[in-house]
Design an enzyme around this catalytic site. Structure first.
Site, mmCIF file in Angstrom:
data_model
loop_
_atom_site.group_PDB
_atom_site.id
_atom_site.type_symbol
_atom_site.label_atom_id
_atom_site.label_comp_id
_atom_site.label_asym_id
_atom_site.label_seq_id
_atom_site.Cartn_x
_atom_site.Cartn_y
_atom_site.Cartn_z
ATOM 1 N N LYS A 11 8.064 14.698 -0.534
ATOM 2 C CA LYS A 11 6.674 14.151 -0.799
ATOM 3 C C LYS A 11 6.602 12.587 -0.469
ATOM 4 C CE LYS A 11 6.784 13.240 -5.569
ATOM 5 N NZ LYS A 11 6.150 13.149 -6.931
ATOM 6 N N TYR A 53 1.233 -20.378 -0.412
ATOM 7 C CA TYR A 53 -0.147 -20.146 -1.077
ATOM 8 C C TYR A 53 0.076 -20.625 -2.465
ATOM 9 C CZ TYR A 53 -2.251 -17.738 2.503
ATOM 10 O OH TYR A 53 -2.547 -17.168 3.890
ATOM 11 N N MET A 88 0.799 -11.641 3.381
ATOM 12 C CA MET A 88 0.366 -10.187 3.701
ATOM 13 C C MET A 88 1.601 -10.074 4.916
ATOM 14 S SD MET A 88 -3.068 -9.065 5.870
ATOM 15 C CE MET A 88 -3.835 -9.047 4.513
ATOM 16 N N ARG A 136 -0.710 15.922 -17.602
ATOM 17 C CA ARG A 136 -1.045 15.591 -16.065
ATOM 18 C C ARG A 136 -1.462 17.019 -15.647
ATOM 19 N NH1 ARG A 136 3.499 12.603 -12.566
ATOM 20 N NH2 ARG A 136 3.975 14.855 -12.249
#
Length: 409
Positions: free
Chosen positions: A36, A268, A322, A134
């Site tokens: 998956k 940053y 990013m 779940r």
């Protein structure tokens, strides 16, 4: 060949070897390799084929589209899918001979309808919520759905081939819920058999339980993260403790190297400030590529995610951006733009691992590998060596030497 200045090198031979090693931990059970989430970020189709080459006889795909993609690629064997909502392409799954989980009364009705439309018998696994809270049916609901499923089986619409569940604390094998869930599951299996279900497979064990709890192996073990060479129980041992080798290596080339003075602020919010004249390197990978922003660094209290450069273990300096991170290479560093860096891999020679990044970001290794972005090229080392003519020049990086020739699944 991609011009992207980074890549995830996926060693399919290691993946196949991991499956063989894991099968040895559960010699009485069949092996399902869970592929998956695009093969946990490694590539759906390459991972599936390598797992089958390693001896897996089942593949697990959470989403219906993943299961159908396996079949569309010509991959045979048993495939199980289990997570879907109303409107899922159940008829296509039945026609593709994909086993389908039933986790609610409506799901049974939908699968039976799909089977009747297709004119084929649907293979069904009933999912019991034994305590994870779940997906799955509580035992009282399960009993009613089981009776309805057996009625549909008598009509030839479906075949109830499996009962399964999932553990909440498999990575803590001594946790009391493990025993409690195992008993609820045993009761569910016994009830199905008493009602006349001829089950092909009963399955409860994931990677962690496969490695630590033989009592829950039953007929089939579902192997996820361990297939990709990462430990599901890092507190008990790393991959090497279980004969596993991490499959993915994330590497890049330095984009920029420059000398800066002491007191120079980096990235940053200036979270990192140099303490002496030093060399800074820019690594062209950032949170858009899956590098966790939580692994930003501010020395000395909070070193960032680890990066190996020239055999040295360094760390992210300042905020993860990013598209890039900065690494403090140290005074007098000799690296230049284009030199290789490794963010995580096998851990050989002290190199960083996905588990190291997980600790730096306060998460788990599963998230580190599955979040590696789609724009990062996957380069495949095949399960068998390529012909000599396929090898590239001796002076090129290791990751370019051999590839599997497949895109991501």
């Amino acid at each position: 060949m991609s011009s992207y200045p980074a890549r995830a090198v996926v060693d399919l031979a290691a993946l196949a070897s991991n499956v063989r090693a894991l099968a040895a931990h559960a010699p009485t059970a069949q092996v399902m390799a869970v592929v998956k989430a695009d093969g946990y970020g490694h590539g759906l189709l390459p991972a599936a084929r390598a797992a089958l080459a390693g001896g897996a006889t089942w593949l697990g795909a959470a989403q219906a589209d993943e299961a159908l993609a396996l079949r569309a690629a010509g991959i045979g064997g048993r495939v199980l899918t289990w997570l879907y909502a109303p409107g899922a392409p159940l008829r296509q799954l039945v026609e593709a001979d994909v086993d389908v989980s039933v986790a609610a009364p409506w799901a049974l009705d939908a699968v039976v309808a799909a089977a009747r439309e297709s004119g084929r018998t649907a293979r069904v696994h009933l999912k019991v919520d034994t305590g994870l809270g779940r997906n799955g049916m509580l035992p009282s609901v399960y009993r009613d759905v089981l009776d309805a499923a057996l009625r549909a089986q008598a009509e030839g619409a479906i075949a109830v081939v499996g009962v399964w569940s999932h553990l909440a604390f498999a990575d803590e094998p001594q946790h009391p819920t493990v025993v409690e869930q195992a008993q609820v599951f045993a009761d569910a299996v016994a009830h199905a058999e008493q009602r006349g279900a001829a089950l092909e497979v009963r399955h409860l064990a994931n990677s962690a339980a496969t490695l630590t709890n033989p009592t829950v192996h039953y007929d089939l073990v579902r192997l996820g993260i361990a297939v990709y060479g990462l430990s599901p129980v890092p507190r008990l041992g790393g991959p090497e403790a279980f004969g596993l080798v991490p499959v993915m290596t994330l590497e890049a080339e330095l984009a920029t190297v420059k000398e800066v003075p002491a007191g120079f602020c980096v990235s940053y919010a200036h979270a990192y400030t140099t303490t002496e004249p030093t060399m800074l390197g820019v690594v062209p990978l950032g949170y858009a590529d899956g590098i966790p922003r939580h692994a930003s660094g501010a020395l000395p209290e909070h070193p960032g995610g680890p990066i190996q450069v020239g055999g040295r273990r360094l760390a992210v300096a300042g905020r993860v951006c990013m598209d890039q991170v900065v690494v403090d290479l140290g005074p007098g560093a000799r690296e230049v733009a284009g030199d290789r860096v490794e963010l995580f891999g096998t851990g050989a020679e002290g190199g960083p691992t996905a588990e190291d990044w997980a600790r730096a970001a306060g998460t788990i290794s599963y998230e580190i590998v599955t979040r590696v972005g789609a724009r990062v090229p996957r380069v495949y080392i095949p399960t068998t060596p390529p012909a000599a003519s396929a090898l590239r020049g001796a002076g090129e990086p290791r990751s370019a030497d051999v590839t599997g020739g497949e895109g991501r699944g």
